[in-house]
Every structure is written in C-alpha cells, then in structure tokens.
Design an enzyme around this catalytic site. Structure first.
Site, short mmCIF file in Angstrom:
data_model
loop_
_atom_site.label_atom_id
_atom_site.label_comp_id
_atom_site.label_asym_id
_atom_site.label_seq_id
_atom_site.Cartn_x
_atom_site.Cartn_y
_atom_site.Cartn_z
N ASP A 88 -22.94 17.99 -26.32
CA ASP A 88 -22.03 18.94 -27.89
C ASP A 88 -22.21 18.16 -28.84
O ASP A 88 -22.23 17.43 -29.73
CB ASP A 88 -20.86 19.18 -27.34
CG ASP A 88 -20.27 20.23 -27.11
OD1 ASP A 88 -20.95 21.17 -28.32
OD2 ASP A 88 -19.12 20.42 -26.82
N GLU A 99 -22.43 19.69 -35.67
CA GLU A 99 -22.11 20.16 -36.48
C GLU A 99 -20.96 20.11 -37.84
O GLU A 99 -21.12 20.29 -38.64
CB GLU A 99 -22.16 21.90 -36.33
CG GLU A 99 -22.93 22.39 -35.13
CD GLU A 99 -22.18 22.29 -33.54
OE1 GLU A 99 -22.78 22.68 -32.40
OE2 GLU A 99 -20.74 21.03 -33.80
N ASP A 136 -20.59 28.26 -27.48
CA ASP A 136 -19.47 28.32 -27.18
C ASP A 136 -18.66 29.89 -27.21
O ASP A 136 -18.19 30.24 -28.09
CB ASP A 136 -18.01 27.82 -27.65
CG ASP A 136 -18.41 25.87 -27.38
OD1 ASP A 136 -18.29 25.84 -26.61
OD2 ASP A 136 -17.72 25.96 -27.82
#
Length: 631
Positions: free
Chosen positions: A410, A413, A479
C-alpha cells in the site's frame, strides 16, 4: 521549403516565420510567432500536504515565448532547431527530433542562457486535431477521454468523493481530503491519441498535461528541459502494445491468484478461520485469505487500521505459521498480508530504522514523523541503497519466510517536499515525491527476485508512475467509496482499469464493494456488494475487502443468501481460468492489456471511443456491469 529525412517520413516544412514537423504524414509540431511550440518561464511553487492530499499553488512570475527559430541540423533522420526569443537575447534552446527506428521518435531540448533571468518552467505544445480523442495519463478515475481537461502528474491520495470536498465535508471527513477529478495514486506522464500514437514524457518533476485547447496539447513541466518519446503504429491496439512492451510488460501471474476469490478477513486467527469455513461450506472457490492486520491493529478516527510494524503479531494471530501451512497442504488455500513503506512511531521496526538512518529526514537530519491520520510514522528511504536492501530483507524474513504468498503493498504517495534522502544527488524534492512509488515497486519486486519466489508470490500496489509498470506484478484501484457514485464509487474502478490499460499497466483489480465507509452517509449495501462481485468475475483477480468500518458494511458473510450468491460467482471466476491464463500470456508476450477499452477491439467504430463503463475482458467477452442502484 520542405526538408525531409531520408529513412523515415520525418519531415520539416518551413516558411519564413514558422515550421511544421510531421512523422509518417501526421503533424506533431506546428510553430508560428503567435503560437510557438516552446515557452520558458519562472515560478515559485508551494506544495502543502495533509494525510497524502496535496494543495498546489504556483506564483508564475515570468513566461516568454520562443517565437524565433533557425534550422541547425537536418541530417538523415535528425532535426535540430534553435529556438530564441526577443524577450531575452541571451537565451537559446535547441529542440531535437530524431527517428530511432520502429516507428519511434525521440525528442529533447537543451537550454543555454547568460542573462539575468532565471528559468525553471517549460511549456511544449503538441499539435492536435479538433476531433481527436486522448486517453491514458496513468490511472484516471473520472474521465476516460481526457480531451477538454487538464491532468497534473503528481501522485497523491485520490480523495474521498473526488468532488472538491463536497462528500468529505458532508461526512465529517477533512475537506482537504475531498480530491478532484484528476487526483490519483498512479499518474503517468504519457497519453494515447486517436491519431494512433503514444507520447511518453520522461521527466519526474511536477507536470501538467493540458488537453483543453482545440488545436494543441500543452505540456508544462517544472524544469527547463523536455525529453519525450513518440510511438506510432497503424492501429490503436498496436500502439498500446508497443508502449507496454517498451515500458516493460507484466509477467504471467500464478494460477492460484486468478482462480476463485481472495477473501479479505481480519481480527485474528479464530475469526479468519470462522468466515473461511463459512465460505468453504457454501461452496465458494477460494484461492487465498488476505489478512491485512497480521501485524496488529490500531483504532483511529478513520476506523480500524493496521499497526505499521511489519512483523507477525503472534498475540493477535496465534499459530498463524502453522495455519498457513495447514491451509496450503489441506485445501490448497494461501494466505496474503499487508505492508507499506512507512513505520509507525515507537514500533520496533521504526526504532531500528531510525537508529540506522534508514528513514527520510527533516531539514535537521532527524527522522521525519508524518501525520497519517491518528498516528505518526516514518518513511523508509528507498533512495538509499542500504535502506532499500534492509527493507527488502525485512520482507523476506518477516513475510516470505513466514509462508505468506503475497501482500497489499500500500501507499507510496505521501512524500513531502521537506522530506530528504541520504542520497542527495540523484533526485530533487519534486522528483523524489513522484519517483518513490517506482522505488517502492522495485523494492517489492526485488524481494521476490532475491528470495527466488518471482512467479509464485504476488504483491499488489495502488501507487505508481512512469517506470512502475515494469516492476509491478498487479495493480489495484485503491480506496473507493462503498457506493454507486461515478466520481469515487464502484463505476470509477472501470475507468481506472481502462486508463491504466492504455498507459502500459495491463493488469489490475479492485476492492469488491469498495473501501471508504462513513456511517450513516456512506455504507455498503447488499446490492452494491453483489453487483460489485458480479463485475469482479470478469477481471483477472477477485478480492473482497471489509472496508475501513466493517460493521457498517454488508459483507459476503452477512447472511446466507449473500454467501450463496457470492459463492456461485467465485465458481464462475474459477471456470474462466484457462481463458484468463491466455490473456495473461498475451500481456507478457505482446503487451496486450487484459481489461481493455472497446476502441482497442473496435477501432473503426468511433462511438466506442467514449465508452467508459463497458470494457473487453480479452478479445471475446464484452462486459457491461450494472452500475445503478435498483436496476
């Protein structure tokens, strides 16, 4: 006057005050004094970050047109032009366009100046047709056809609602987390044109692809150089295949991950096995169990979250090592987990990385502690080879040696411009931000290569950029809200997959039913879960997620009817294995995306160019998911 290359159809057509550059008859650049190809300027950028969401302001103080030109070189298949401006006589920019074979152009610029002006911005204008369509720019969620809009190339959280903060404010989520139509985990500096070319921009700085003008595409970059490639073919499909092959195709996934479903389960060994048994007894075809909280949990305002210390929490998951082996031996079912490039403050791994100097630092040289919404964490300095190797080895020792068959890799960013690497020479702050997802993908890939498990284990990732597709095995859409909204709900995952498909990342999947939950405004219904699962049947990987607030969401185990219907869908997905395997092979061998927009198969049907919510799953299956409640 027309000057033409001798090998390829690379042509320079000049007039007293302008020029055109064409390639195989297609115009690439059109320059006039009133509309020059290149501009230079100076600006002061301000990036502010909160929870991975970035606000950007640019104080543009200078912008000058390079309206004059001189032909410097035209030899064989090389064009060089000297571009100058009346505003600064000391400035000279050499624009080079070269044919390098196989229907490819390489383009770059070099700048020289000696005056008092300082430059740190460049704008390059590519000629466009009025009816031209444009796709790509990495993973876009709202618009498949990019014409009429602009797209910053800056990795970030995609946002909650992606509507400027409307949904975020209504649901009591920080309004800065709302996002816009262009915010994305996986922006990429490339685009596909309906004129059958792809353009790839190699720079890692902040960039904007602006498709708002009728007769030009404008590329602005926070630097003074321009480096690009243009790939051309006689069909859109061949153009995409060339792009994917050039960037690096994804390898064939192992059969286990594309057979049946991966069940997203949580809350310890007993509960994991409870719901696994329920699905198994209902006849579900189960490939693996994905337990994101294998390292422990923490409760925050966002909801139930993983404890970011990437070592097996034996108190929370007692006997997990034995369970992993028993599931594989007895049922052929594997176990997957979770990690990201961050370590929660005060955890064992944070303390070790901090002591070793393996975390990105602040300006004083101390490990940077960043707010991730309820806790602080540090980021592993993946630009430092020693830190990179340490983290790779932690994955091997803590995850692969435990028997895990893959994981969600995950994040990636959140890198701020005031976070610094021990490597001070390779990248500046903007480049570090946009390139960390690539290094993160490389670190995961390297863990498989070093451990000899490439082709057997499967990490999947949401963040990315130019260079990621050659390192990633499998993407996922990130998400989404657990609703029907086209901006950030179930439908947006289709646009995401198709945008990635024409950007060189040919295999992706999504969280069945979505992730982001904020009761009572955003909660997953039974209908949404099952419609989402129906659509997931016709994707390469079928995986559930309970969401950030599981108790507010309908789950595959919420009632027997849901369990029965879901189990039937997993069996359908498993029966597609031979077909799916052939698509994965075609991706590896030829660069053909697994999910693809209709126009790659039906290019002559111009109406297919704007079909954003149907897709081809391989050459034979046209998929039109139900995307409206009550339909």
């Amino acid at each position: 006057m027309v000057m033409k290359g001798v090998t390829a159809d690379l042509t320079l057509n000049t007039t007293p005050d302008g020029f055109d550059v064409t390639f195989n008859g297609d115009k690439i650049f059109q320059h006039t004094p009133d509309d020059p190809v290149v501009w230079l300027g100076y600006g002061v950028a301000n990036f502010s970050e909160r929870h991975g969401n970035f606000q950007f302001k640019d104080d543009l103080q200078l912008k000058v047109p390079l309206q004059n030109f001189t032909v410097v070189v035209l030899e064989g298949d090389l064009i060089q032009l000297d571009l100058t401006t009346d505003d600064d006589p000391t400035l000279s920019l050499i624009l080079t366009v070269a044919w390098t074979g196989a229907n490819r152009l390489d383009m770059n610029s070099s700048l020289q100046y000696s005056g008092s002006n300082v430059y740190n911005r460049i704008w390059v204008r590519v000629w466009a047709e009025e009816e031209e369509s444009v796709w790509g720019a990495g993973e876009q969620y709202t618009y498949l056809n990019l014409r009429g809009r602009y797209f910053p190339i800056w990795t970030s959280e995609q946002g909650v609602g992606r509507d400027g903060g409307v949904i975020a404010n209504v649901t009591d989520i920080d309004g800065d987390a709302g996002g816009e139509y262009y915010t994305t985990y996986y922006p990429q500096a490339s685009f596909l044109s309906s004129r059958k070319y792809s353009m790839i921009l190699k720079d890692k700085h902040y960039m904007v692809l602006n498709f708002t003008d009728t007769f030009r595409h404008e590329i602005s970059i926070h630097t003074t150089s321009f480096t690009a490639m243009l790939l051309q073919a006689d069909t859109l499909m061949k153009t995409v295949q060339s792009l994917t092959t050039l960037l690096g195709t994804q390898p064939v996934l192992p059969d286990w991950v594309v057979t049946g479903t991966t069940l997203g389960l949580q809350r310890g060994t007993d509960e994991m096995l409870l719901y696994y048994d329920a699905a198994k007894n209902a006849g579900a075809n189960i490939s693996s169990l994905w337990i994101q909280d294998w390292s422990g949990t923490i409760q925050t305002v966002i909801g139930h979250r993983v404890y970011w210390n990437w070592r097996w929490n034996q108190t929370y998951y007692p006997g997990l090592d034995q369970v992993i082996q028993e599931l594989l031996t007895n049922d052929g079912v594997r176990v997957m987990a979770y990690l990201n490039p961050h370590l929660i403050e005060s955890s064992e791994m944070f303390q070790e990385a901090d002591a070793l100097g393996y975390l990105l630092t602040d300006g004083a040289g101390d490990s940077f502690r960043q707010d991730f919404g309820g806790f602080l964490a540090g980021t592993v300095d993946l630009f430092n080879q020693e830190a990179f190797d340490w983290y790779r080895d932690e994955m091997i020792n803590n995850m692969i040696d435990l028997g895990l068959s893959g994981w969600m890799a995950d994040f990636g960013e959140y890198t701020r411009l005031d976070m610094y690497s021990k490597d001070t020479t390779t990248y500046d702050s903007e480049e570090r931000h946009n390139y960390l997802p690539v290094e993160w993908a490389r670190c995961n890939r390297d863990a498989l290569s070093v451990s000899g498990t490439l082709g057997e284990l499967v990490p999947f990732m949401r963040s990315g950029g130019l260079g990621s597709s050659s390192q990633q095995l499998l993407a996922w859409a990130g998400d989404q809200n657990v609703n029907w909204a086209f901006g950030d709900g179930l439908p947006s995952t289709i646009v995401a997959a198709l945008s990635l498909a024409v950007s060189g990342m040919g295999i992706t999947h999504f969280d069945i039913g979505g992730y982001t939950t904020q009761a009572p405004a955003i909660m997953r219904s039974k209908e949404l879960l099952l419609r989402s699962a129906e659509y997931a049947v016709f994707t390469p990987v079928m995986r559930t997620h309970e969401g950030n607030k599981p108790s507010s969401n309908h789950q595959f185990y919420s009632d027997q009817d849901t369990l029965n219907q879901f189990s039937r869908l997993t069996q359908m997905h498993a029966r597609l294995l031979p077909y799916t395997r052939s698509l994965l092979q075609d991706l590896q061998d030829n660069g053909t995306p697994v999910q693809r927009p209709l126009f790659l198969e039906f290019e002559a049907d111009v109406g297919s160019w704007d079909v954003a919510y149907q897709y081809m799953f391989g050459p034979d299956l046209l998929v039109a998911p139900i995307l409206y409640k009550g339909t």
